[in-house]
Design a protein around this motif. Sequence first.
Motif, PDB file in Angstrom:
ATOM      1  N   ASN A 121       0.792  -1.227   0.000  1.00 32.63           N
ATOM      2  CA  ASN A 121       0.000   0.000   0.000  1.00 32.63           C
ATOM      3  C   ASN A 121       0.828   1.283   0.000  1.00 32.63           C
ATOM      4  O   ASN A 121       0.326   2.324  -0.414  1.00 32.63           O
ATOM      5  N   THR A 122       2.070   1.227   0.453  1.00 30.38           N
ATOM      6  CA  THR A 122       2.918   2.415   0.433  1.00 30.38           C
ATOM      7  C   THR A 122       3.900   2.363  -0.729  1.00 30.38           C
ATOM      8  O   THR A 122       3.997   3.317  -1.502  1.00 30.38           O
ATOM      9  N   LEU A 123       4.608   1.252  -0.866  1.00 30.38           N
ATOM     10  CA  LEU A 123       5.582   1.123  -1.953  1.00 30.38           C
ATOM     11  C   LEU A 123       4.926   0.730  -3.278  1.00 30.38           C
ATOM     12  O   LEU A 123       5.549   0.827  -4.327  1.00 30.38           O
ATOM     13  N   ASN A 124       3.686   0.262  -3.224  1.00 34.48           N
ATOM     14  CA  ASN A 124       2.935  -0.174  -4.406  1.00 34.48           C
ATOM     15  C   ASN A 124       3.663  -1.276  -5.179  1.00 34.48           C
ATOM     16  O   ASN A 124       3.688  -1.278  -6.409  1.00 34.48           O
ATOM     17  N   LEU A 125       4.242  -2.224  -4.445  1.00 38.79           N
ATOM     18  CA  LEU A 125       4.863  -3.368  -5.093  1.00 38.79           C
ATOM     19  C   LEU A 125       3.791  -4.402  -5.419  1.00 38.79           C
ATOM     20  O   LEU A 125       2.696  -4.379  -4.851  1.00 38.79           O
ATOM     21  N   ASN A 126       4.110  -5.325  -6.316  1.00 35.28           N
ATOM     22  CA  ASN A 126       3.156  -6.347  -6.736  1.00 35.28           C
ATOM     23  C   ASN A 126       3.355  -7.679  -6.038  1.00 35.28           C
ATOM     24  O   ASN A 126       2.437  -8.479  -5.962  1.00 35.28           O
ATOM     25  N   LYS A 127       4.566  -7.920  -5.535  1.00 35.48           N
ATOM     26  CA  LYS A 127       4.844  -9.229  -4.946  1.00 35.48           C
ATOM     27  C   LYS A 127       5.860  -9.099  -3.820  1.00 35.48           C
ATOM     28  O   LYS A 127       6.796  -8.309  -3.895  1.00 35.48           O
ATOM     29  N   LEU A 128       5.662  -9.910  -2.792  1.00 36.68           N
ATOM     30  CA  LEU A 128       6.614 -10.042  -1.691  1.00 36.68           C
ATOM     31  C   LEU A 128       6.944 -11.524  -1.592  1.00 36.68           C
ATOM     32  O   LEU A 128       6.039 -12.365  -1.537  1.00 36.68           O
ATOM     33  N   ASP A 129       8.238 -11.850  -1.616  1.00 33.67           N
ATOM     34  CA  ASP A 129       8.611 -13.262  -1.510  1.00 33.67           C
ATOM     35  C   ASP A 129       9.680 -13.458  -0.450  1.00 33.67           C
ATOM     36  O   ASP A 129      10.173 -12.489   0.152  1.00 33.67           O
ATOM     37  N   LEU A 130      10.015 -14.719  -0.203  1.00 32.19           N
ATOM     38  CA  LEU A 130      11.001 -15.077   0.805  1.00 32.19           C
ATOM     39  C   LEU A 130      11.521 -16.472   0.520  1.00 32.19           C
ATOM     40  O   LEU A 130      10.936 -17.215  -0.265  1.00 32.19           O
ATOM     41  N   GLU A 131      12.624 -16.795   1.169  1.00 31.23           N
ATOM     42  CA  GLU A 131      13.164 -18.153   1.140  1.00 31.23           C
ATOM     43  C   GLU A 131      13.150 -18.678   2.562  1.00 31.23           C
ATOM     44  O   GLU A 131      13.419 -17.930   3.510  1.00 31.23           O
ATOM     45  N   VAL A 132      12.838 -19.966   2.717  1.00 28.29           N
ATOM     46  CA  VAL A 132      12.791 -20.574   4.042  1.00 28.29           C
ATOM     47  C   VAL A 132      13.265 -22.024   3.934  1.00 28.29           C
ATOM     48  O   VAL A 132      12.942 -22.719   2.979  1.00 28.29           O
ATOM     49  N   ILE A 133      14.023 -22.455   4.927  1.00 29.86           N
ATOM     50  CA  ILE A 133      14.475 -23.840   4.986  1.00 29.86           C
ATOM     51  C   ILE A 133      13.252 -24.715   5.289  1.00 29.86           C
ATOM     52  O   ILE A 133      12.466 -24.417   6.195  1.00 29.86           O
ATOM     53  N   ALA A 134      13.090 -25.790   4.529  1.00 31.92           N
ATOM     54  CA  ALA A 134      11.880 -26.610   4.597  1.00 31.92           C
ATOM     55  C   ALA A 134      11.650 -27.260   5.961  1.00 31.92           C
ATOM     56  O   ALA A 134      10.520 -27.632   6.276  1.00 31.92           O
ATOM     57  N   THR A 135      12.676 -27.387   6.772  1.00 33.77           N
ATOM     58  CA  THR A 135      12.502 -27.964   8.106  1.00 33.77           C
ATOM     59  C   THR A 135      12.168 -26.908   9.169  1.00 33.77           C
ATOM     60  O   THR A 135      11.963 -27.256  10.323  1.00 33.77           O
ATOM     61  N   ASN A 136      12.083 -25.658   8.766  1.00 29.55           N
ATOM     62  CA  ASN A 136      11.749 -24.585   9.708  1.00 29.55           C
ATOM     63  C   ASN A 136      10.230 -24.469   9.809  1.00 29.55           C
ATOM     64  O   ASN A 136       9.601 -23.541   9.295  1.00 29.55           O
ATOM     65  N   GLU A 137       9.635 -25.439  10.473  1.00 27.34           N
ATOM     66  CA  GLU A 137       8.178 -25.564  10.522  1.00 27.34           C
ATOM     67  C   GLU A 137       7.496 -24.366  11.183  1.00 27.34           C
ATOM     68  O   GLU A 137       6.428 -23.947  10.756  1.00 27.34           O
ATOM     69  N   ARG A 138       8.105 -23.824  12.222  1.00 31.46           N
ATOM     70  CA  ARG A 138       7.521 -22.667  12.913  1.00 31.46           C
ATOM     71  C   ARG A 138       7.378 -21.493  11.946  1.00 31.46           C
ATOM     72  O   ARG A 138       6.335 -20.856  11.872  1.00 31.46           O
ATOM     73  N   ALA A 139       8.443 -21.212  11.183  1.00 24.32           N
ATOM     74  CA  ALA A 139       8.397 -20.092  10.237  1.00 24.32           C
ATOM     75  C   ALA A 139       7.388 -20.357   9.120  1.00 24.32           C
ATOM     76  O   ALA A 139       6.622 -19.460   8.750  1.00 24.32           O
ATOM     77  N   ILE A 140       7.374 -21.565   8.599  1.00 24.59           N
ATOM     78  CA  ILE A 140       6.461 -21.890   7.496  1.00 24.59           C
ATOM     79  C   ILE A 140       5.004 -21.718   7.942  1.00 24.59           C
ATOM     80  O   ILE A 140       4.184 -21.157   7.213  1.00 24.59           O
ATOM     81  N   ARG A 141       4.680 -22.161   9.152  1.00 21.73           N
ATOM     82  CA  ARG A 141       3.314 -21.965   9.679  1.00 21.73           C
ATOM     83  C   ARG A 141       2.970 -20.473   9.721  1.00 21.73           C
ATOM     84  O   ARG A 141       1.886 -20.054   9.330  1.00 21.73           O
TER      85      ARG A 141
END
Length: 181
Positions: A121-141
């Motif tokens: 809403n401020t920067l007017n970007l179209n997408k936000l992404d990230l990388e996460v280690i697949a065993t980091n269940e807390r972060a993925i949730r």
Amino acid sequence: MAWIIGDRIILRDYRKEDLPHMRKWVNDNEITQYLSNIFLYPHTLNQTESFLNDILEGKNSYKGFVIAHKDTEEYIGQIDLIKLDWVNRVATMGIVIGAREHLSKGYGKEAIKMLQDFVFNTLNLNKLDLEVIATNERAIRCYKKCGFIEEGRLREVRYINGKYTDKMIMGILKSEYVATT
């Protein structure tokens, strides 16, 4: 950057006083095991101080915030836009909650929701992404609760705790964010 005010936290500027708080987590394996490989070796005080000084002096290419308690402004963690692609309107985020006592209390989710509002809403970007280690269940949730979906997977690219593991790419589009707000 200006402060962003949430229910329990604020996203604020980095400060020299954040150094002791950053030092508490940079060598804590429970906090760093899912972060970048730069945390494989102990970080010296000079390395952490240099990182913070680079942020304060605007030498880093990414933009970010300290996640802080709303009432005290005390450091909880960091949430940063580590890559900004202005042409394609995409940003990549990184987040760390820097103390064990702050884990699983919803601070990460609140900070991500605040960052999403800023990004879309401020920067007017179209997408936000990230990388996460697949065993980091807390972060993925947490990421899923914030509307991120898995977009891809790099197979067995990280070696953690004696095993090779995947890295997931997750993202949320502005249209998806708007549909949930």
